[in-house]
Design an enzyme around this catalytic site. Sequence first.
Site, PDB file in Angstrom:
ATOM      1  N   GLU A  53       0.796  -1.210   0.000  1.00 19.47           N
ATOM      2  CA  GLU A  53       0.000   0.000   0.000  1.00 19.47           C
ATOM      3  C   GLU A  53       0.840   1.277   0.000  1.00 19.47           C
ATOM      4  OE1 GLU A  53      -2.183   3.126   1.500  1.00 19.47           O
ATOM      5  OE2 GLU A  53      -2.803   1.487   0.245  1.00 19.47           O
ATOM      6  N   ASP A  54       1.906   1.269   0.775  1.00 22.91           N
ATOM      7  CA  ASP A  54       2.754   2.455   0.750  1.00 22.91           C
ATOM      8  C   ASP A  54       4.199   2.025   0.855  1.00 22.91           C
ATOM      9  OD1 ASP A  54       3.405   5.059   0.506  1.00 22.91           O
ATOM     10  OD2 ASP A  54       2.826   5.666   2.520  1.00 22.91           O
ATOM     11  N   ILE A 117       2.961   5.480   5.249  1.00 22.75           N
ATOM     12  CA  ILE A 117       4.175   5.531   6.070  1.00 22.75           C
ATOM     13  C   ILE A 117       5.059   6.699   5.624  1.00 22.75           C
ATOM     14  CG2 ILE A 117       4.205   3.030   6.470  1.00 22.75           C
ATOM     15  CD1 ILE A 117       6.410   2.759   4.406  1.00 22.75           C
ATOM     16  N   ASN A 168      -5.181   8.828   6.318  1.00 25.61           N
ATOM     17  CA  ASN A 168      -4.825   7.998   5.175  1.00 25.61           C
ATOM     18  C   ASN A 168      -3.308   7.978   5.025  1.00 25.61           C
ATOM     19  OD1 ASN A 168      -4.263   7.422   2.299  1.00 25.61           O
ATOM     20  ND2 ASN A 168      -6.486   7.327   2.136  1.00 25.61           N
ATOM     21  N   ASP A 169      -2.721   9.153   4.876  1.00 28.55           N
ATOM     22  CA  ASP A 169      -1.283   9.207   4.641  1.00 28.55           C
ATOM     23  C   ASP A 169      -0.667  10.326   5.471  1.00 28.55           C
ATOM     24  OD1 ASP A 169       1.147   8.556   3.563  1.00 28.55           O
ATOM     25  OD2 ASP A 169       0.854   9.725   1.741  1.00 28.55           O
ATOM     26  N   ASP A 269      -3.242   8.716  -6.357  1.00 26.17           N
ATOM     27  CA  ASP A 269      -3.223   8.120  -5.023  1.00 26.17           C
ATOM     28  C   ASP A 269      -2.013   8.621  -4.249  1.00 26.17           C
ATOM     29  OD1 ASP A 269      -3.190   6.359  -2.846  1.00 26.17           O
ATOM     30  OD2 ASP A 269      -4.298   4.861  -3.939  1.00 26.17           O
TER      31      ASP A 269
HETATM   32  C1  NAG Z   1      -1.357   5.020  -0.777  1.00 31.03           C
HETATM   33  O1  NAG Z   1      -2.505   4.569  -1.398  1.00 31.03           O
HETATM   34  C2  NAG Z   1      -3.483   4.016  -0.575  1.00 31.03           C
HETATM   35  C3  NAG Z   1      -4.620   3.476  -1.366  1.00 31.03           C
HETATM   36  O2  NAG Z   1      -5.600   4.418  -1.614  1.00 31.03           O
HETATM   37  C4  NAG Z   1      -3.893   5.037   0.390  1.00 31.03           C
HETATM   38  O3  NAG Z   1      -4.966   4.559   1.151  1.00 31.03           O
HETATM   39  C5  NAG Z   1      -2.662   5.368   1.208  1.00 31.03           C
HETATM   40  O4  NAG Z   1      -2.904   6.235   2.186  1.00 31.03           O
HETATM   41  C6  NAG Z   1      -1.643   5.934   0.327  1.00 31.03           C
HETATM   42  N1  NAG Z   1      -0.429   6.170   0.997  1.00 31.03           N
HETATM   43  C7  NAG Z   1       0.270   7.209   0.706  1.00 31.03           C
HETATM   44  C8  NAG Z   1       1.636   7.278   1.248  1.00 31.03           C
HETATM   45  O5  NAG Z   1      -0.161   8.101   0.017  1.00 31.03           O
END
Ligand code: NAG
Length: 355
Positions: A53-54, A117, A168-169, A269
Amino acid sequence: MAKLMILTVLGLGLALFRDHRSSYRTRFNVDREVEPKQLPSCKFVEGIEVGSEDLEILPNGLAFISSGLKYPGIKTFDPDSNGKIFLMNMNDEDPKILELKITGSTFDLPSFNPHGISTYTDEDNTIYLLVVNHPHSKTTIEVFKFQEEEKALFHLKTIRHKLLPNVNDIVAVGPEHFYATNDHYFVNHYLRSWELYLGLAWSYVVYYSPDEVKVVAKGFDFANGINISPDGKYVYIAELLAHKIHVYEKHANWTLTPLKSLDFNTLVDNISVDPVTGDLWVGCHPNGKKVFHYDPENPPASEVLQIQNILTEEPKVTQIYAENGTMLQGSTVAAVYKGKLLIGTVFHKALYCEL
Ligand SMILES: *[C@@H]1O[C@H](CO)[C@@H](O)[C@H](O)[C@H]1NC(C)=O
Ligand SMILES: *[C@@H]1O[C@H](CO)[C@@H](O)[C@H](O)[C@H]1NC(C)=O
Ligand SMILES: *[C@@H]1O[C@H](CO)[C@@H](O)[C@H](O)[C@H]1NC(C)=O
């Protein structure tokens, strides 16, 4: 009269519904076909089968990869195992992954569900790995110290905050300092699918430090990836369902002001930034609906874009890789190191290619 009113209300309702349906098709890019664009030599990273995913590659070529995300409404091939962080050395001829041990007594490993991450390296070259975690569908940020000799992540701290409800990130700007995107949709085991369908701009970005926590940008239709320019002056935010990457100027007081936005024909993304050139590498979903409605017969496609000179009048956007899902499903992230490209996915494999 009453009948007329009922008909009018019904008509309005239908119009709204139709409007949302067409906006849904646009936001999820439902109708896009993917023309393949292959790279000369690609192979799967052995041992990654349930998502990557990351990922982030350090300037010395060591890559951290998060795997095993469980996100409501999204496919997982291994619902019973906890998530993992892998290490891979991009300098190796034939790189292999190694699962990092997690040490430190305060950490509940069985519920580890890593998502975005980010690393931070301090003046003494201590490397911190900050991990978005969703134990029992909540959000925490776990702070680890990377111990290279021991091949371990030593757990230092768990961060929780009411302004970090569904992260999310993140992008780390210090050992306990980061910007985070709250996507809004991940709560208590379910996906807020009606709200996702309606597409109200719920999503926002937070600056977190032990002394101060504040919202620094808001009004996004699913804020997803976030990253920072090598000189630390600009922050990049991917708005997944509006197909945009926003560039913000970062100020000394950590506030952000919008500078410009770029439009794409794909769901953007994760963003990685090449520390050498400053180029952005973006993992994309050309047809986002297939990620949220998984069908093994018709899997989600993958796409990687490179963006050069993003701060200039004419940024150059190049499609580097595209594939209809036969090989690689649902790419989320891509990062480069010395002519090699590593591509991660939401719940599928990881691909390693020569550029
Ligand atoms: C990477 O993509 C996933 C899938 O959508 C997302 O949920 C996640 O937070 C993303 N991570 C980063 C580092 O952007
Ligand atoms: C932060 O810095 C920017 C740029 O100097 C300034 O415009 C803004 O007012 C500051 N905001 C706060 C809350 O101090
Ligand atoms: C995807 O592409 C492969 C060849 O590149 C082709 O064989 C396959 O039929 C395509 N699948 C779909 C669903 O378009």
